[in-house]
Each structure stands twice: as C-alpha cells, then as structure tokens.
Design a protein around this motif. Structure first.
Motif, mmCIF file in Angstrom:
data_model
loop_
_atom_site.group_PDB
_atom_site.id
_atom_site.type_symbol
_atom_site.label_atom_id
_atom_site.label_comp_id
_atom_site.label_asym_id
_atom_site.label_seq_id
_atom_site.Cartn_x
_atom_site.Cartn_y
_atom_site.Cartn_z
ATOM 1 N N PHE A 16 0.793 -1.228 0.000
ATOM 2 C CA PHE A 16 0.000 0.000 0.000
ATOM 3 C C PHE A 16 0.826 1.278 0.000
ATOM 4 N N GLU A 59 -7.267 7.161 2.476
ATOM 5 C CA GLU A 59 -7.908 5.943 1.983
ATOM 6 C C GLU A 59 -6.928 4.770 1.950
ATOM 7 N N SER A 60 -5.659 5.054 1.682
ATOM 8 C CA SER A 60 -4.656 3.980 1.679
ATOM 9 C C SER A 60 -4.466 3.404 3.075
ATOM 10 N N GLU A 80 -7.473 1.233 3.764
ATOM 11 C CA GLU A 80 -7.406 -0.013 3.008
ATOM 12 C C GLU A 80 -6.380 -0.964 3.610
ATOM 13 N N LYS A 103 -8.055 -2.573 6.605
ATOM 14 C CA LYS A 103 -9.062 -3.552 6.191
ATOM 15 C C LYS A 103 -8.411 -4.829 5.672
ATOM 16 N N GLU A 104 -7.384 -4.664 4.830
ATOM 17 C CA GLU A 104 -6.734 -5.836 4.233
ATOM 18 C C GLU A 104 -6.035 -6.680 5.292
#
Length: 427
Positions: free
Chosen positions: A181, A206-207, A210, A213-214
C-alpha cells in the motif's frame, strides 16, 4: 575497557536533577526555566529515586506536594561496558520502550538517563544495513518529507496463545501489506517490530484505511477467534521538526497515544494532527453514535436560539447536565469570530485552554462547512484546547436576523464511553 566495548554512560543523556524535597511551586519554576525537558531526575542525596514529568507536575496544584511525592519510579542500571552488538539485549531485558532507565555508578550515585531513542540511535548507527536509512531520516529534518512508522499492538498476548512461529506469520502478513500500500524507502526496526517509511508524499487517508481492512481480513481468516492484534502507526511531517531530539520526543509521544486507543489507529501529525481509526466490530455503532450526537446538538442549538442572547453562555453551561459528554461549547459570528468564551464542562478533570472572545475561527472547517452547509461533524483530531484527541460538532442558526455558528467539542475518551454505553438497537 576493550576497544570494541562502550560504556553505558557514553550513550546516556545528562538530564538535570532536582532534590527530593523541592516544593511544587519551585518545581514548576525549574521546568519553566529549563524549557525543553519533559522530565527531570529526582535525587535523595546523590541517589536517584525516579523521574518527575512536566505534564504530571502541571496537573497538580497543592503546594504541600514535593518532587518526591510526584516522582515516577523507573528501572536503574549500573554503568558497565559491553560490546556494541550486545546493546540490543537491553531492549529485551528492560522496559526501556515505555520509560527511560537511570544509569548509576557502583555506589548508586546518579550518572545519567538512557532512553529508548538514544539507545536505538546508537545501535542502528552500528548496523551497516540500517545506517543509510537512519541517515536519510536525520537528513530529512526540516524538509518537506514524511516519516511513516507502522507496528503491531498486543503481539505479546498473541504470542502467549499461539507461540513464536505464529507471531512471525502475522508479522509477515503485516510487512507485505504495508509494502503493497505504500511507496518509499522502507526499513525494519527489529527492536520495536516496526516498519519505517521515508517518502516525499503524505500517505492518503484511503490507503491507510485499506491497509487496516486488508490486514484484518487476512488476520481474521487465520486467527479469527483472537481479535487483539491491531496495526498502529503515525506520520511525521519532517518540515516542522528542527532537531533529532524533537523527532525522538515526538515519536515517543505519538507511539504512546496510539497505545491508548482501541483498534487499529494511525495519527497524521502536522499543524493540525488527525486520527484515522479502524475497528470492524464498531463501525456501524460509531456511525449511529454520530447521528445521535448530531440529534442532541440540534436540541442544544434550539435551546440557545430560543434564549436571550445575553444568557447564551449560562444556557450552554446548564446544558452540560443534560449532555455531559460535551467538554466545551462556544459561539461564532457569521465572520468566524468567537463571540463567547469557551464554556467548559465543570465536571472535566483535565486541563482545557480558555478560548476567548474575538478569536478568529474563520478558516476552521467547523466554521466554514457549518456556515456553508448548515452542520458539521469532524473526524478525530488533536485539540489545542486539551492536547488530546476530540471531535467537533457545529451548526448554523439565526437569531434576530443574524447568523451564528455554535460549536461543541467531545473528548475522544467520551466517544469510547458512548461506544460502550450505546447498543446498536437503542441508538
């Protein structure tokens, strides 16, 4: 001493001392005079008894207190010489990542203080594979670059349940996800289990989300029954730093702040520090709580609007009884000037700076967006009034033909209380 060995005293810092029986008023005066120090060493005779911290001293007012009453006990280590590669063992043996270690001579006399960052700085400068990155970090001070640091919370508890091999698996997932990321120069810091990234670009919000979440998606697939490992991180704007000391001090502060917040957390530090959070089990609940806060705030605005203008501060003060989770209120004119003092919740037990009439808030998002769209609720950010994380709610209203903006702050610890006290079915 052998040439390849080094004395602990040589890598310690000389922290000023104060006597055990120094009064609180005099102690505050010493901190004011010294300026840059966040803690001092307390001596009883020549023997150190602990450290006294500036932020702790500022919270007390009783003149009966002395330095010894407020001092925090910490580990002591007798000065010795050891090989450079053996210094890493201190990270494992002592809680130096949580508090400094006092260095003494054989008789227990105070010599200096060894901190996590000074030890890490020395160790990394004698590891060839880490040296270039550390030089890169130090050379970036004062420049428009960003240092991002990522780590994992609660690995010790995880290790007790699953063992070392599974810890390595989690760390591998974490490292691969971070690299997927984010771009930049990446270095692992083994003593802390962290990844440091130097980049010319501020990481996108947003990164960060993410990444959270990942990682938690992969983690849950493997260890779903054990939900205690989370990512923490923070980003430093190197352009607002002017020394290595400030860099190390700020890293300690931000690392400490992330440890106090549940779930995955990332702090973007700068002129207006902000907070990025991720806790999958609470996302819907937090959304509902924000709706509840906005509903409560509309009721607060109606109470103000329906009262005579010269009683607005009194009305808001009384509303803390009904809405105790707010820490302060203030009102702004249509030009963004604060027309009331900060009205502070009388039950607040921590320091709140007194915002005054006439302060210009016209460039603040809580003024601009509420003025433009009618209402606003912020993301979590670092409040200048309390030096703690908070959210701000604001709403536009009219009174006798003029436009005003009411704003209210909620301390982040109150958000946690709301999360615990509200159930999704009742919010």
């Amino acid at each position: 001493m052998k040439a390849e060995e080094i004395s602990l005293l040589d890598i310690s810092i000389s922290v000023p001392t104060v006597p055990y029986d120094l009064g609180l008023k005099e102690l505050k005066g010493v901190f004011d005079e010294l300026g840059i120090y966040k803690y001092l060493t307390v001596l009883k005779g020549n023997v150190p008894v602990g450290l006294v911290y500036r932020d702790k001293v500022e919270r007390y007012s009783s003149e009966k207190l002395i330095a010894g009453d407020i001092a925090t006990t910490c580990c002591k280590l007798r000065n010795t010489s050891m090989k450079k590669e053996g210094l890493s063992g201190i990270f494992d043996l002592l809680p130096i990542d949580r508090e400094p270690v006092i260095i003494t001579d054989r008789k227990g006399t105070y010599l200096g203080v060894l901190t996590y960052d000074t030890l890490l700085h020395y160790v990394t400068h004698h590891r060839e594979h880490m040296l270039p990155m550390m030089q890169r970090v130090h050379s970036s001070i004062g420049k428009k670059e960003y240092l991002c640091i990522f780590g994992l919370k609660n690995l010790d508890n995880f290790k007790k349940v699953f063992g070392t091999e599974k810890v390595e698996s989690v760390q591998k997932i974490f490292i691969e996800d971070v690299k997927d990321f984010f771009e930049g120069e990446i270095m692992g810091v083994p003593e802390k289990g962290e990844l440091w990234i130097m980049s010319s670009q501020l990481p996108a919000k947003e990164s960060i989300k993410e990444l959270f979440k990942e990682f938690h998606r992969e983690y849950t697939l493997l260890f779903g029954e054990f939900q205690q490992v989370h990512i923490y991180g923070f980003c430093l704007d190197m352009s607002i730093l002017d020394s290595e000391e400030k860099l190390y001090r700020l890293k300690d502060e931000l690392r400490s702040r992330t440890a106090k917040i549940d779930g995955s957390v990332f702090i973007v530090h700068g002129l207006q520090p902000t907070l990025i959070l991720h806790d999958p089990t609470k996302q819907k609940l937090i959304t509902n709580i924000k709706k509840h806060i906005l509903s409560d705030f509309k009721d607060i605005v109606e109470h103000v609007r329906s009262a005579p203008k010269d009683t607005w501060e009194y009305v808001l003060y009384d509303l803390f009884e009904r809405y105790p989770y707010f820490e302060l209120f203030y009102i702004m004119s249509e030009k963004g000037l604060q027309i009331t003092n900060n009205i502070v919740n009388p039950k607040v037990d921590y320091f709140v700076a007194q915002g005054k009439k006439g302060s210009d808030r016209s460039e603040k998002p809580y003024f601009k967006q509420a003025f433009r769209e009618g209402s606003f609720i912020s993301d979590v950010y670092l409040s200048k009034a309390t030096d703690d994380f908070c959210i701000t709610v604001s709403e536009r209203f009219t009174y006798e033909g003029k436009t005003y903006i009411l704003a209210g702050d909620i301390n982040f610890r109150q958000i946690h209380k709301l999360v615990k006290s509200f159930k999704e079915t009742t919010v």
